[in-house]
Enzyme design. Sequence first.
Site, PDB file in Angstrom:
ATOM      1  N   HIS A  50     -10.887  11.284   0.174  1.00  0.00           N
ATOM      2  CA  HIS A  50     -12.129  11.780  -0.205  1.00  0.00           C
ATOM      3  C   HIS A  50     -12.564  13.126   0.401  1.00  0.00           C
ATOM      4  O   HIS A  50     -12.019  13.496   1.592  1.00  0.00           O
ATOM      5  CB  HIS A  50     -13.302  10.455   0.169  1.00  0.00           C
ATOM      6  N   ASN A  90       8.248  -6.063  -3.493  1.00  0.00           N
ATOM      7  CA  ASN A  90       7.892  -7.536  -3.098  1.00  0.00           C
ATOM      8  C   ASN A  90       6.342  -7.541  -3.330  1.00  0.00           C
ATOM      9  O   ASN A  90       5.644  -6.796  -3.564  1.00  0.00           O
ATOM     10  CB  ASN A  90       8.460  -7.562  -1.619  1.00  0.00           C
ATOM     11  N   LYS A 101       7.350   8.358  13.254  1.00  0.00           N
ATOM     12  CA  LYS A 101       7.996   9.396  13.575  1.00  0.00           C
ATOM     13  C   LYS A 101       9.569   8.865  13.510  1.00  0.00           C
ATOM     14  O   LYS A 101      10.014   7.966  13.686  1.00  0.00           O
ATOM     15  CB  LYS A 101       7.735   9.515  15.459  1.00  0.00           C
TER      16      LYS A 101
END
Length: 192
Positions: free
Chosen positions: A119, A89, A182
């Site tokens: 990083h 989408n 979760k």
Amino acid sequence: MKNEDFIKYMENNTYVETNSDVHKKFFELSERARKITAKLNCKYHKQEKIRKIFSKLIDKPIDKSFMMFPPFYADCGINITIGKNVFINACCNFQDQGGIEIGDNVLIGHNVVIATLNHDFNPDKRASMFSKKVIIKSNVWIGSNSTILPGIIINEGAIIAAGSVVTKEVPKNAIVAGNPAKIIKYINSADC
């Protein structure tokens, strides 16, 4: 560095040092991806044309069942692999230098971010990066505004609830939600 060498390096290495040949290739591929996505995003295209432009972006053929609603953004492009019957989408961002593999029958909602880079934590090397491939297996649905972090595997049939930040592997047929995401339940035959 050739595109094939870049892909091979990224498959076999996770660290990209600042100003290395691979790091320079990041920027070269990013310029290429921005040019192609500008063409994709600048005006209305029928799905056939979208598939043609997207195939050029990822430098691979894609199945005629693939559909997308632009705009779409990629940091690299050539390290994306797409299965059959995939729908992406509008307003998704794929940071694919580390690799993004998408299986069959996957639905990706609005504004989904898939990241494959982190990083270096060392401030003196902060521009250096670690990469990890993201794998989205078949029959997955990723809800709008979700973020998938580097190295994540989303297993078959899983659902990522809208707005989730996925920081760990998602089991088969699990529904995950939240930040960090979760497990809230598993899909069973009664749900189907």
